[in-house]
Design a protein around this motif. Structure first.
Motif, mmCIF file in Angstrom:
data_model
loop_
_atom_site.group_PDB
_atom_site.id
_atom_site.type_symbol
_atom_site.label_atom_id
_atom_site.label_comp_id
_atom_site.label_asym_id
_atom_site.label_seq_id
_atom_site.Cartn_x
_atom_site.Cartn_y
_atom_site.Cartn_z
ATOM 1 N N MET A 29 0.897 -1.264 0.014
ATOM 2 C CA MET A 29 -0.029 0.051 0.020
ATOM 3 C C MET A 29 1.038 1.226 -0.130
ATOM 4 N N PHE A 56 0.285 -4.018 3.875
ATOM 5 C CA PHE A 56 -0.905 -3.685 4.837
ATOM 6 C C PHE A 56 -1.725 -5.119 4.834
ATOM 7 N N GLU A 114 -9.982 -5.689 1.824
ATOM 8 C CA GLU A 114 -9.376 -5.178 0.766
ATOM 9 C C GLU A 114 -8.923 -3.624 0.704
ATOM 10 N N ILE A 115 -7.816 -3.029 0.243
ATOM 11 C CA ILE A 115 -7.378 -1.832 0.421
ATOM 12 C C ILE A 115 -8.140 -0.878 -0.675
#
Lengths: 721, 721
Positions: B189, B266, B321-322
């Motif tokens: 990330m 992340f 999820e990002i």
């Protein structure tokens, strides 16, 4: 209502003797008990009356006639309590073959041991020493759960054409702020001030009072009464009141004896963060209902914009309990099945109510509870017509829940529908009933059936700004008088410039009464002083700045927020009670052992049938495989047991997981089928086996029905135990 | 392996022209593409070859013969790619009645619009503007899901006698530390350094390269090649490599153009805290498998301490999820169905492999992928016997998954089993295959079937200290030589007092080699210096302090860690692909409209049949109700549509949610039944209706079968559209 249920209604004669002084009560709010079990109520009555007798006897010069009267009441209470205990005992004991667990605790242990040993459930993450309040369902438990959920879908969703939805567990904070969970879904907690260990404040107070009552023989009658009263009102105490009690009694941390913090609310939701930013708090949902409410608009549209309709959801819910107790009954993650039935608040009739109106079962209305009586059989139709149950739709669901639970195998004598007392109900609720099932933990709330009025939809309408409403189209337009307020933006703008917008809004927001007063004043005086809250000041309004009139309008429809009636099922609790109600023991043939049996109906049984080759020879194995194939083709879950154990041992093993039928292969042309509870056997040809098993396990025939059609096999197979 | 798959294997001739210089490649690891779709591979091949042609033409003095050769290759690639595109197009278009979505994107939009409009799914919490990556299943979607899961239970759990379990989603940290998720379940990330907004680093790089390739016409061939190469190796880049690329290309935050942080991992698990103390971190499980592994010991016991056996679990899993993309395919909460089949690593044969050995379907082995070929039909038995698939058990599950997916309605021409490339597989895995389904997003991994060897059980054994092993009893004892080390606690105690325990443990922990060396030294010299790690020092050990010997022992059993073969099903992905594969459009009768149809098999269809009274009169309504009752009794989900719409409109509405059969009530003695796809109708008497519908929807008969038995009803009802 008198001050205390226990003392006033059960023993009016000697009320004065053991009522705590009013001053001590001041800190205690609503004296009504919440969800007190029938049994504890009865026992408390006996205990309290015994105290009264003792106190009266100790009183110098008490007249013998009065003492006799009190003793008579005590006897009556004892008889009533004894009868309740015997009813329990009868329910707990086995089918009458002589063996019975001698106590509730022994029974509880026997069930739980069997359930754990046969992997109905497993403490989760056991190899890492587990986590309190988390349990796995092992193979037979998982199958029972799956069967219960399938039947729930069949009984509710399919039968009533409900709209089933499936929403995520992860829920953003705003949804649970609207529902009130962020603010109010809390328990009161205290911390050990040195170690930081956490406890539920009410548990500590409860444990303290119980221990005092049980073990401290020197207690004065006043103290006894006080501790009992505390136990009764426990659930209603505020943080301050709880804290004061803990201090008064000098209660410390149970593990360390360290001082405790003041009680403070701990939110029971598992908190998390959605997305990577850390800026979007979320929670694991504490119930599935909110997912339905936020979808109301779409679901209403899906239903052709027609009421009533019901939506349903089965799914996981989460409560981060401070200190889970009571095994499978109070857990941190559980399966809920919830129904939200949306209905016009002006018409809560139900077209299918007639189908359940004649059902008669144990109901425990508010009045009976307050009068200290017990649950009584009531005909549902009468409960509704007499207004005991608020409306037909609520009554219909009560009836359907009764049918659901009893068809699963819940003992109807240990199932009651208890109405919420006024202090248990949310202010907005119209009426609430809990289906309570009696098990070794007492009466347990397993299904809640509540008429929640329009509360939930209104809350989400307000928070989201999206109107969650229904429309009733009138067959012909109706004429109504409506207030019309038209501020003149131009005049207001000239007079007040930048404040125009707020003044306009304030004028439009006037109630009918305010507006009509303003109209009158403007007509008589031409001007009026008008207070604008948002500006924090009063402004002069003249006639030309606003027009106010009552106009006749034709309306084509009525717009309203539907009421919601919510049956909410704690699936894990129902399953645990079902385990207890299905469990019994019987002596082995040699009478040297108690064998465990679950008398699950075929609907619920984790496996419908087992196949045993009588002895280990190839031709019997082949027959067993042929039969297994035909069972699979018929969709009947089964296992083959080819261990070399005696047939009796094998029967005992499958009885213990509640398999209704066992097929023993003892020839190559026909086999025997044995029924679990009667242990009767019939002889059936190999090509008929699957269809006979299917007939019985589908519920199309009873065992009694098929018994007639086939020769009975009277010789017990070697070693039936 | 050569440096780059695309350039080397597809165009060896002109490899040199557009390979990035080695120096730029140094920072790029493993050049193999991960999970590249067939289509993108083909298109890349065409693009790359076109570049080669261009570059060659631009080269002064390039021989015409060589140019011609390159052009020939380009033509061949184009034909291949064109064929692939046509195959897709054919699959997307309707049943041949002339209407077809003209592009993949238009098709995608048509499906998604229909799915959302008919509430197959709903973006969750829509009235609060939703949460990315969270979706609800609305009524028809929820019914499809429930049907898919029922069939999964029937096809896998019941058919194979699997042990189904049901574990909580909330999982304590230690379990996910053992599994490796706490450390490794991450995406890279980057953060906008000013606003804190988060992005997936690989997404930004991908978007940048794609846009350059699509829009920048001035790119040099070298740059084109470089960007393509980056896209190919994207999934394999380390944080440092990704960061270097972002810097090199000057990539900034897309929304603000602010500078970005360096990429950092992340963790994709939703974190929470179990209990009130804040001291017990937990996560929402990222998969259901761990719940099975930690229960291995109990399940093995439940299975009579016998291998092989399989455990299964259906449940929710969570990935934070990002930045979720791809609609229903990449979501933050989803339903997994996982099987863990435990097997002796020395014997991975499967008794039922013969049942699937003759199946032939698209397989895409590792070698074919590396050679740039496409998936080919292979007979499963041959794939196993040739060693393409590692073992019979793995092969058996591949076959069963194929049957499961195609019976659900997945198009077998758009389903392939792709073997993992070496760099995709965990080091411990023996072999992995993904069932990939082609939809408008490309080829999507929907089921993973992996032989994970003993990895998971070993990891939990080590972390928990509980041996998760199986036993093979020998029919007769076997003689083995075993090292026996017996420290003399007395002598060690006298010599070292408090350190005795640690020295004893260190002696017992010696390897065979160390111990035999010590034995030799003690025998020759009588004493040896021995380093004890836990003491951090060396101590002198004399002969009398320890006895070391090799002894012959009889062993009665072998103790080993089982291998696990894991088929893992992404239920939501399968359902989405099923929606696409079932969807088609056809022109209305008046040809003024495209009508949407889902050709769900009855097994999957959310509702099995609809009932329409032809016109709104009481006697037809009564018949409709009678039929509805008989359908409910037969357990057939149905709806009655009594809207006043034309019968054609009503057919169109139910076709659009994939209802296979429609009953039109046009008399009081018989009715018509219409099949959705053929639109043929038969006339059936009222008392036979439910049994005919059941026969077809149960799958016992096809529509073709029943067509013969009843008169066809040829006149289309007024307004079939």
């Amino acid at each position: 209502m008198p001050l205390s249920l226990l003392y006033s209604s059960l023993s009016p004669l000697h009320f004065d003797f053991f009522t705590p002084s009013p001053s001590r009560l001041e800190s205690l709010p609503s004296p009504l008990p919440m969800a007190v079990s029938e049994e504890s109520l009865r026992q408390s009555a006996v205990d309290a009356q015994a105290e009264a007798v003792r106190a009266l006897k100790a009183l110098p010069g008490a007249p013998q006639s009065e003492i006799d009267a009190v003793v008579e009441v005590l006897k009556a209470f004892k008889i009533e309590a004894g009868a309740a205990a015997r009813r329990l005992q009868a329910a707990l004991s086995s089918n009458g073959d002589g063996s019975s667990s001698s106590t509730r605790e022994a029974f509880h242990q026997a069930v739980v041991n069997t359930l754990e040993r046969r992997l109905f459930y497993i403490p989760s993450f056991k190899i890492y020493r587990g986590v309190a309040g988390l349990y796995d369902y092992g193979p037979p438990g998982c199958a029972v759960k799956s069967n219960v959920l399938s039947f729930w879908r069949q009984h509710f969703v399919l039968e009533e054409n409900m709209l089933e939805v499936d929403c995520p567990c992860v829920t953003p904070e705003i949804v649970l702020k609207a529902s009130g969970h962020v603010e109010k879904f809390t328990d009161l907690m205290v911390k050990d001030e040195k170690t930081g260990m956490c406890y539920r404040a009410d548990h500590l107070l409860k444990d303290f009072c119980k221990e005092k009552l049980e073990k401290d023989l020197s207690l004065s009658p006043e103290k006894v009464a006080e501790f009992r009263h505390v136990l009764t009102v426990l659930d209603d105490l505020s943080a301050e009141e709880l804290g004061a009690k803990l201090k008064e009694y000098g209660i410390t941390a149970p593990d360390t004896k360290n001082p405790l913090s003041d009680p403070y609310p701990f939110n029971l939701m598992f908190q998390t963060s959605i997305g990577p930013s850390g800026l979007s708090p979320g929670y694991m949902r504490p119930e599935t209902a909110q997912g339905i409410f936020v979808n109301f608009k779409d679901l209403y549209y899906y239903n052709g914009n027609k009421l009533p309709f019901a939506a349903a959801q089965i799914g996981q819910a989460f409560r981060n309990e401070i200190s889970p107790r009571q095994g499978l009954l109070r857990v941190r993650e559980f399966t809920l099945a919830e129904i939200e039935h949306f209905v016009d608040p002006n018409d809560k009739s139900h077209p299918k109510f007639v189908d359940v109106a004649n059902l008669e079962f144990l109901m425990f209305p508010r009045e009976e509870q307050l009068a200290g009586k017990s649950a009584q059989p009531i005909i549902l139709g009468e409960a509704v017509s007499k207004g005991i149950v608020n409306n037909e739709t609520l009554g219909y669901f009560i009836g359907r829940v009764y049918l659901f639970l009893t068809q699963l195998g819940i003992n109807k004598d240990r199932l009651r529908f208890r109405q919420h007392l006024p202090n248990e109900m949310a202010h907005y609720a119209a009426d609430c009933w809990d289906a309570e099932i009696e098990c070794s933990y007492g009466w347990i709330e397993c299904v809640g059936i509540a008429d929640r009025s329009a509360y939930d939809l209104r809350a989400h309408s307000e928070k989201s700004g999206v109107p969650l409403v229904a429309h009733e189209k009138f067959s012909e337009p109706r004429e109504v008088e409506k207030l019309v307020i038209v501020p003149s933006k131009k005049e207001l703008g000239l007079a007040f410039k930048g404040s125009q917008k707020m003044i306009t809004e304030a004028l439009e927001a006037m109630s009918e009464k305010e507006a009509l007063e303003m109209k009158a004043t403007l007509e008589s005086k031409g001007e009026i002083d008008f207070h604008v809250c948002t500006l924090g000041k009063t402004v002069p309004i003249s006639k030309k700045m606003v027009s106010i009139s009552m106009e006749k309008k034709k309306e084509h429809q009525r717009v309203f927020t539907p009421s919601v009636i919510e049956p909410s099922f704690g699936i894990g609790r129902i399953i645990y009670c079902l385990f207890e109600h299905s469990f019994y023991t019987r002596a082995s043939k040699a009478e040297d052992e108690q064998l465990n049996v679950f008398r699950f109906p075929p609907l619920v049984a984790p496996i419908k049938c087992t196949v045993f080759p009588l002895i280990k020879i190839q031709k019997f194995d082949d027959v067993a495989k042929t039969i297994a194939k035909s069972l699979t083709a018929a969709g009947i879950s089964h296992i083959i047991d080819i261990t070399g154990n005696s047939i009796g041992k094998r029967y005992a093993r499958t009885d213990e997981i509640g398999v209704p039928l066992a097929i023993t292969v003892d020839s190559t042309t026909s086999v025997t089928i044995r029924e679990r509870d009667s242990r009767q056997q019939i002889r059936v040809s190999i090509d008929e086996v699957a269809s006979v098993v299917k007939e019985v396990t589908d519920g199309r025939s009873t065992w009694g029905d098929v018994m007639w059609r086939y020769p009975t096999h009277s010789a017990l197979h070697a070693g039936e135990e």
